[in-house]
Design a protein around this motif. Structure first.
Motif, PDB file in Angstrom:
ATOM      1  N   GLY A 184       0.844  -1.189   0.000  1.00 32.72           N
ATOM      2  CA  GLY A 184       0.000   0.000   0.000  1.00 32.72           C
ATOM      3  C   GLY A 184       0.874   1.232   0.000  1.00 32.72           C
ATOM      4  N   PRO A 185       0.270   2.389  -0.070  1.00 32.63           N
ATOM      5  CA  PRO A 185       1.068   3.612  -0.156  1.00 32.63           C
ATOM      6  C   PRO A 185       1.938   3.880   1.075  1.00 32.63           C
ATOM      7  CG  PRO A 185      -1.297   4.089  -0.407  1.00 32.63           C
ATOM      8  CD  PRO A 185      -1.155   2.628  -0.156  1.00 32.63           C
ATOM      9  N   GLN A 186       1.597   3.290   2.211  1.00 28.72           N
ATOM     10  CA  GLN A 186       2.379   3.509   3.423  1.00 28.72           C
ATOM     11  C   GLN A 186       2.868   2.230   4.092  1.00 28.72           C
ATOM     12  OE1 GLN A 186      -0.945   4.730   3.391  1.00 28.72           O
ATOM     13  NE2 GLN A 186      -0.477   6.805   2.714  1.00 28.72           N
ATOM     14  N   THR A 187       2.704   1.083   3.444  1.00 33.62           N
ATOM     15  CA  THR A 187       3.027  -0.186   4.091  1.00 33.62           C
ATOM     16  C   THR A 187       3.763  -1.114   3.131  1.00 33.62           C
ATOM     17  OG1 THR A 187       0.967   0.038   5.332  1.00 33.62           O
ATOM     18  CG2 THR A 187       2.063  -2.096   5.434  1.00 33.62           C
ATOM     19  N   ALA A 188       4.792  -1.779   3.655  1.00 28.88           N
ATOM     20  CA  ALA A 188       5.547  -2.737   2.851  1.00 28.88           C
ATOM     21  C   ALA A 188       6.169  -3.782   3.779  1.00 28.88           C
ATOM     22  CB  ALA A 188       6.638  -2.032   2.056  1.00 28.88           C
ATOM     23  N   VAL A 189       6.531  -4.913   3.181  1.00 26.26           N
ATOM     24  CA  VAL A 189       7.210  -5.979   3.907  1.00 26.26           C
ATOM     25  C   VAL A 189       8.421  -6.397   3.095  1.00 26.26           C
ATOM     26  CG1 VAL A 189       7.034  -8.313   4.836  1.00 26.26           C
ATOM     27  CG2 VAL A 189       5.050  -6.798   4.915  1.00 26.26           C
ATOM     28  N   ALA A 190       9.567  -6.507   3.768  1.00 28.14           N
ATOM     29  CA  ALA A 190      10.785  -6.967   3.100  1.00 28.14           C
ATOM     30  C   ALA A 190      11.243  -8.263   3.755  1.00 28.14           C
ATOM     31  CB  ALA A 190      11.883  -5.915   3.210  1.00 28.14           C
ATOM     32  N   LYS A 191      11.767  -9.148   2.940  1.00 31.38           N
ATOM     33  CA  LYS A 191      12.376 -10.385   3.418  1.00 31.38           C
ATOM     34  C   LYS A 191      13.848 -10.318   3.023  1.00 31.38           C
ATOM     35  CE  LYS A 191      11.938 -15.416   3.007  1.00 31.38           C
ATOM     36  NZ  LYS A 191      11.178 -16.490   2.321  1.00 31.38           N
ATOM     37  N   VAL A 192      14.716 -10.443   4.031  1.00 28.64           N
ATOM     38  CA  VAL A 192      16.147 -10.306   3.777  1.00 28.64           C
ATOM     39  C   VAL A 192      16.917 -11.418   4.482  1.00 28.64           C
ATOM     40  CG1 VAL A 192      15.939  -7.788   3.564  1.00 28.64           C
ATOM     41  CG2 VAL A 192      16.601  -8.780   5.764  1.00 28.64           C
ATOM     42  N   GLU A 193      18.144 -11.605   4.041  1.00 23.53           N
ATOM     43  CA  GLU A 193      19.079 -12.500   4.712  1.00 23.53           C
ATOM     44  C   GLU A 193      20.286 -11.683   5.142  1.00 23.53           C
ATOM     45  OE1 GLU A 193      18.266 -16.784   2.553  1.00 23.53           O
ATOM     46  OE2 GLU A 193      19.932 -15.550   1.813  1.00 23.53           O
ATOM     47  N   CYS A 194      20.807 -12.022   6.320  1.00 29.12           N
ATOM     48  CA  CYS A 194      21.990 -11.354   6.835  1.00 29.12           C
ATOM     49  C   CYS A 194      22.661 -12.283   7.840  1.00 29.12           C
ATOM     50  CB  CYS A 194      21.634 -10.006   7.458  1.00 29.12           C
ATOM     51  SG  CYS A 194      20.297 -10.085   8.661  1.00 29.12           S
ATOM     52  N   ALA A 195      23.825 -11.886   8.318  1.00 30.62           N
ATOM     53  CA  ALA A 195      24.547 -12.772   9.237  1.00 30.62           C
ATOM     54  C   ALA A 195      25.313 -11.982  10.279  1.00 30.62           C
ATOM     55  CB  ALA A 195      25.512 -13.658   8.462  1.00 30.62           C
ATOM     56  N   PRO A 207      27.823 -13.964  12.183  1.00 27.17           N
ATOM     57  CA  PRO A 207      28.339 -15.312  12.394  1.00 27.17           C
ATOM     58  C   PRO A 207      28.624 -15.596  13.860  1.00 27.17           C
ATOM     59  CG  PRO A 207      29.332 -14.321  10.465  1.00 27.17           C
ATOM     60  CD  PRO A 207      28.549 -13.240  11.155  1.00 27.17           C
ATOM     61  N   PRO A 208      28.249 -16.802  14.280  1.00 26.20           N
ATOM     62  CA  PRO A 208      27.864 -17.974  13.501  1.00 26.20           C
ATOM     63  C   PRO A 208      26.372 -18.063  13.192  1.00 26.20           C
ATOM     64  CG  PRO A 208      28.054 -18.613  15.782  1.00 26.20           C
ATOM     65  CD  PRO A 208      28.408 -17.144  15.711  1.00 26.20           C
ATOM     66  N   ARG A 209      25.603 -17.001  13.488  1.00 29.49           N
ATOM     67  CA  ARG A 209      24.157 -17.028  13.214  1.00 29.49           C
ATOM     68  C   ARG A 209      23.869 -16.408  11.852  1.00 29.49           C
ATOM     69  NH1 ARG A 209      24.223 -15.990  18.889  1.00 29.49           N
ATOM     70  NH2 ARG A 209      23.057 -17.603  20.004  1.00 29.49           N
ATOM     71  N   TYR A 210      23.049 -17.119  11.081  1.00 24.74           N
ATOM     72  CA  TYR A 210      22.619 -16.654   9.755  1.00 24.74           C
ATOM     73  C   TYR A 210      21.108 -16.482   9.800  1.00 24.74           C
ATOM     74  CZ  TYR A 210      27.350 -17.501   8.353  1.00 24.74           C
ATOM     75  OH  TYR A 210      28.725 -17.421   8.257  1.00 24.74           O
ATOM     76  N   PHE A 211      20.678 -15.262   9.505  1.00 25.21           N
ATOM     77  CA  PHE A 211      19.305 -14.836   9.745  1.00 25.21           C
ATOM     78  C   PHE A 211      18.485 -14.693   8.473  1.00 25.21           C
ATOM     79  CE2 PHE A 211      21.840 -13.270  13.214  1.00 25.21           C
ATOM     80  CZ  PHE A 211      21.044 -13.411  14.334  1.00 25.21           C
ATOM     81  N   THR A 212      17.203 -14.960   8.595  1.00 20.67           N
ATOM     82  CA  THR A 212      16.185 -14.521   7.645  1.00 20.67           C
ATOM     83  C   THR A 212      15.275 -13.599   8.434  1.00 20.67           C
ATOM     84  OG1 THR A 212      16.277 -16.594   6.418  1.00 20.67           O
ATOM     85  CG2 THR A 212      14.324 -15.204   6.082  1.00 20.67           C
ATOM     86  N   ASP A 213      15.191 -12.350   7.982  1.00 22.21           N
ATOM     87  CA  ASP A 213      14.404 -11.335   8.667  1.00 22.21           C
ATOM     88  C   ASP A 213      13.188 -10.965   7.835  1.00 22.21           C
ATOM     89  OD1 ASP A 213      16.498 -11.265  10.477  1.00 22.21           O
ATOM     90  OD2 ASP A 213      17.284  -9.331   9.780  1.00 22.21           O
ATOM     91  N   LEU A 214      12.065 -10.845   8.494  1.00 23.03           N
ATOM     92  CA  LEU A 214      10.850 -10.293   7.897  1.00 23.03           C
ATOM     93  C   LEU A 214      10.664  -8.918   8.529  1.00 23.03           C
ATOM     94  CD1 LEU A 214       8.616 -13.462   8.161  1.00 23.03           C
ATOM     95  CD2 LEU A 214       9.899 -12.660   6.177  1.00 23.03           C
ATOM     96  N   LEU A 215      10.746  -7.888   7.716  1.00 21.99           N
ATOM     97  CA  LEU A 215      10.746  -6.512   8.198  1.00 21.99           C
ATOM     98  C   LEU A 215       9.517  -5.786   7.675  1.00 21.99           C
ATOM     99  CD1 LEU A 215      14.490  -5.835   7.342  1.00 21.99           C
ATOM    100  CD2 LEU A 215      13.559  -6.446   9.588  1.00 21.99           C
TER     101      LEU A 215
END
Length: 130
Positions: free
Chosen positions: A87-98, A100-108
């Motif tokens: 929408g004009p003011q709302t969004a969702v991003a899915k990203v990967e980052c790390a 280490p030793p933790r590797y993340f998938t983030d829903l923002l």
């Protein structure tokens, strides 16, 4: 402005905010991170028990008290998997980052607030790779 152009502009602005997010994570830069997050943002993860439920201040304290991946000389592992402008003011991003030793998938979850796209919610999953 057409809806398609508005979505393209939002996508670009969110991608730029995500670069700041990745830089903040990699360098442990809490000032940069606070610029990307809304002050009332919340973070969640159900990987461990009990479920993690942090305020932004709690998250910034953790970041400030750990050695950053940059300080450890670690390679960056970050990428945008998707950005969904809903929408004009709302969004969702899915990203990967790390961190280490933790590797993340983030829903923002992002909102457009006072002309800037900022994160209001971070829900993440991680796996550990030694």
């Amino acid at each position: 402005m057409s809806e398609k152009i508005a979505h393209q502009d939002a996508y670009r602005a969110i991608a730029t905010a995500l670069e700041d997010y990745f830089d903040g994570l990699y360098h442990g830069d809490t000032v940069k991170m606070r610029q990307v997050f809304m002050p009332q943002a919340h973070l969640f993860s159900a990987v461990d028990s009990p479920m993690l439920d942090w305020s932004l201040d709690q998250y910034m304290e953790v970041m400030a008290n750990r050695e950053s991946p940059a300080d450890q000389g670690k390679t960056r592992h970050d990428r945008i998997l998707s950005i969904d402008v809903v929408g004009p003011q709302t969004a969702v991003a899915k990203v990967e980052c790390a961190i280490p030793p933790r590797y993340f998938t983030d829903l923002l979850t992002f909102v457009l607030h006072e002309g800037r796209w900022r994160i209001v919610n971070k829900t993440f999953h991680y796996v550990v790779h030694e």
